[in-house]
Design a protein around this motif. Structure first.
Motif, PDB file in Angstrom:
ATOM      1  N   UNK A   1      47.459  48.845  23.409  1.00  0.00           N
ATOM      2  CA  UNK A   1      47.124  47.641  22.646  1.00  0.00           C
ATOM      3  C   UNK A   1      47.212  47.906  21.144  1.00  0.00           C
ATOM      4  N   UNK A   2      46.641  49.023  20.701  1.00  0.00           N
ATOM      5  CA  UNK A   2      46.655  49.323  19.270  1.00  0.00           C
ATOM      6  C   UNK A   2      48.018  49.797  18.796  1.00  0.00           C
ATOM      7  N   UNK A   3      48.704  50.554  19.627  1.00  0.00           N
ATOM      8  CA  UNK A   3      50.042  51.018  19.239  1.00  0.00           C
ATOM      9  C   UNK A   3      51.016  49.858  19.150  1.00  0.00           C
ATOM     10  N   UNK A   4      50.828  48.836  19.984  1.00  0.00           N
ATOM     11  CA  UNK A   4      51.708  47.672  19.971  1.00  0.00           C
ATOM     12  C   UNK A   4      51.242  46.557  19.070  1.00  0.00           C
ATOM     13  N   UNK A   5      50.278  46.823  18.194  1.00  0.00           N
ATOM     14  CA  UNK A   5      49.761  45.835  17.248  1.00  0.00           C
ATOM     15  C   UNK A   5      49.170  44.607  17.952  1.00  0.00           C
ATOM     16  N   UNK A   6      48.626  44.806  19.149  1.00  0.00           N
ATOM     17  CA  UNK A   6      47.918  43.724  19.824  1.00  0.00           C
ATOM     18  C   UNK A   6      48.781  42.738  20.566  1.00  0.00           C
ATOM     19  N   UNK A   7      49.899  43.211  21.133  1.00  0.00           N
ATOM     20  CA  UNK A   7      50.771  42.311  21.886  1.00  0.00           C
ATOM     21  C   UNK A   7      50.467  42.299  23.382  1.00  0.00           C
ATOM     22  N   UNK A   8      49.495  43.089  23.819  1.00  0.00           N
ATOM     23  CA  UNK A   8      49.148  43.151  25.241  1.00  0.00           C
ATOM     24  C   UNK A   8      47.766  43.787  25.399  1.00  0.00           C
ATOM     25  N   UNK A   9      47.276  43.783  26.652  1.00  0.00           N
ATOM     26  CA  UNK A   9      46.013  44.473  27.008  1.00  0.00           C
ATOM     27  C   UNK A   9      44.841  44.005  26.143  1.00  0.00           C
ATOM     28  N   UNK A  10      44.437  42.753  26.354  1.00  0.00           N
ATOM     29  CA  UNK A  10      43.371  42.161  25.534  1.00  0.00           C
ATOM     30  C   UNK A  10      41.988  42.375  26.137  1.00  0.00           C
ATOM     31  N   UNK A  11      41.889  42.596  27.442  1.00  0.00           N
ATOM     32  CA  UNK A  11      40.597  42.780  28.080  1.00  0.00           C
ATOM     33  C   UNK A  11      40.177  44.230  28.099  1.00  0.00           C
ATOM     34  N   UNK A  12      38.963  44.470  28.564  1.00  0.00           N
ATOM     35  CA  UNK A  12      38.464  45.840  28.658  1.00  0.00           C
ATOM     36  C   UNK A  12      38.877  46.503  29.959  1.00  0.00           C
ATOM     37  N   UNK A  13      38.730  45.783  31.063  1.00  0.00           N
ATOM     38  CA  UNK A  13      38.963  46.385  32.380  1.00  0.00           C
ATOM     39  C   UNK A  13      40.389  46.195  32.881  1.00  0.00           C
ATOM     40  N   UNK A  14      41.097  45.180  32.386  1.00  0.00           N
ATOM     41  CA  UNK A  14      42.486  44.975  32.780  1.00  0.00           C
ATOM     42  C   UNK A  14      42.703  43.950  33.867  1.00  0.00           C
ATOM     43  N   UNK A  15      41.636  43.429  34.487  1.00  0.00           N
ATOM     44  CA  UNK A  15      41.813  42.456  35.562  1.00  0.00           C
ATOM     45  C   UNK A  15      42.425  41.151  35.047  1.00  0.00           C
ATOM     46  N   UNK A  16      41.902  40.631  33.954  1.00  0.00           N
ATOM     47  CA  UNK A  16      42.424  39.373  33.412  1.00  0.00           C
ATOM     48  C   UNK A  16      43.808  39.569  32.809  1.00  0.00           C
ATOM     49  N   UNK A  17      44.093  40.758  32.281  1.00  0.00           N
ATOM     50  CA  UNK A  17      45.451  41.045  31.812  1.00  0.00           C
ATOM     51  C   UNK A  17      46.430  41.034  32.983  1.00  0.00           C
ATOM     52  N   UNK A  18      46.020  41.599  34.106  1.00  0.00           N
ATOM     53  CA  UNK A  18      46.871  41.606  35.293  1.00  0.00           C
ATOM     54  C   UNK A  18      47.101  40.182  35.808  1.00  0.00           C
ATOM     55  N   UNK A  19      46.045  39.359  35.829  1.00  0.00           N
ATOM     56  CA  UNK A  19      46.157  37.986  36.318  1.00  0.00           C
ATOM     57  C   UNK A  19      47.046  37.143  35.407  1.00  0.00           C
ATOM     58  N   UNK A  20      46.916  37.335  34.095  1.00  0.00           N
ATOM     59  CA  UNK A  20      47.650  36.502  33.131  1.00  0.00           C
ATOM     60  C   UNK A  20      48.971  37.112  32.677  1.00  0.00           C
ATOM     61  N   UNK A  21      49.336  38.266  33.223  1.00  0.00           N
ATOM     62  CA  UNK A  21      50.615  38.877  32.882  1.00  0.00           C
ATOM     63  C   UNK A  21      50.684  39.477  31.499  1.00  0.00           C
TER      64      UNK A  21
END
Length: 344
Positions: A259-279
């Motif tokens: 998330x930090x290396x990509x300047x915030x273009x992905x991985x917005x949640x802490x656990x990753x479940x909502x990132x997985x659901x929302x792609x």
């Protein structure tokens, strides 16, 4: 400092390490310490002392320790960092002083804002935000409230982080977040957890937990427990180390680094479940982490073994039932024949 150390959660956590007391004595000591604190201090003091102590013990101290390690032994630290040398903190004294000043300022601001809101709640409703009593919460109540608070926190954090701090609708907030939290490209280090502009920091590091807690109003010890879990998880997630124990926690660290290396273009949640659901997930998927964790602990083998044991138990029960039926039938036949002979 005496008041900080008197918060019983630390006595409870450190008790088994410092002493050889039994569990019953530890619980008794915990209850006595907690009762003394509650009866001797106003609820708002207990509240502020607890949250400050938790953030110092589970964020500030370990973050300063890892920062010292990264700066003192960069050649060793880069070998265990996601991103290698790009993930190391600056070694310039001026830059580090500025960073630490921002972190300490934000720590004070977060504590002051929570204290101000708690004080306003007391003035308005004539009672503290959280139940601050000598009566301890029941285990089922603790479990229920922890589950609700963690789920609500993860949901709010994801959508605030994605659509407000990295969206286009709130440019002032998103620009401040980019300029502070994402000023340095590369995987983060733990002290950067609070290295953000105060406004976006309060939105996604404070509000997602405090707002649900105000709504359901759990016992303050339950709130302290959830705050401890979240603070420890965030500190580890921001460490950037590849050697963080646990497959699931290791996945969280990796996704935070991306998330930090990509300047915030992905991985917005802490656990990753909502990132997985929302792609919006990048890197090791959360389901892959769960699968690897299950394989690590041989969950499939244990499940199969449990099923086999259950089938054997059922079969033994059926056999015993049949044998019992046969015994009862033979007994009835024997009694019937004896009755017939006696009547003759």
């Amino acid at each position: 400092m005496d008041l900080l150390l008197s918060v019983p959660i630390f006595s409870y956590l450190l008790g088994p390490v410092l002493t050889s007391w039994s569990t019953s004595l530890n619980l008794l000591f915990f209850y006595m310490t907690w009762s003394t604190l509650v009866l001797s201090q106003p609820p708002i003091i207990v509240h502020l002392t607890g949250i400050l102590a938790i953030r110092i013990v589970f964020f500030l101290i370990p973050s300063l320790f890892t920062l010292f390690f990264d700066v003192s032994l960069p050649s060793l630290a880069e070998g265990i960092k996601h991103g290698g040398r790009t993930a190391l903190p600056p070694r310039d004294a001026k830059a580090l002083s500025k960073l630490l000043g921002l972190v300490l300022l934000n720590l004070v601001i977060m504590t002051a804002v929570e204290g101000g809101l708690s004080f306003a709640f007391i003035l308005g409703f004539r009672e503290p935000v959280f139940k601050t009593t000598t009566t301890l919460p029941l285990p089922w109540q603790i479990f229920k409230h922890v589950l609700i608070l963690l789920s609500a926190r993860e949901t709010l954090l994801y959508y605030i982080h994605r659509f407000i701090l990295h969206g286009k609708s709130y440019r002032w907030l998103s620009q401040r977040h980019q300029n502070y939290a994402h000023a340095k490209a590369g995987a983060p280090f733990s002290i950067r957890l609070l290295a953000d502009h105060p406004a976006p920091l309060l939105l996604y590091r404070f509000l997602p937990l405090f707002l649900p807690a105000v709504i359901i109003r759990p016992h303050i010890l339950t709130y302290f427990l959830v705050l401890t879990i979240c603070t420890g998880e965030e500190t580890l997630a921001m460490s950037g180390y590849t050697i963080v124990p646990g497959i699931i926690m290791g996945g969280i660290v990796q996704r935070s680094a991306i998330h930090y290396a990509g300047k915030g273009t992905s991985n917005y949640g802490s656990w990753g479940f909502l990132d997985w659901i929302n792609g919006t997930s990048r890197g090791r998927d959360v389901l892959e982490d769960v699968k690897n964790e299950a394989e690590k602990h041989h969950v499939k083998e244990r499940s199969a073994k449990t099923v086999d044991q259950g089938a054997e138990a059922v079969q033994e029960g059926v056999t015993a039932f049949r044998d019992g039926m046969k015994v009862r039938k033979s007994g009835r036949k024997k009694r019937h024949s004896e009755t017939s002979r006696s009547s003759e």
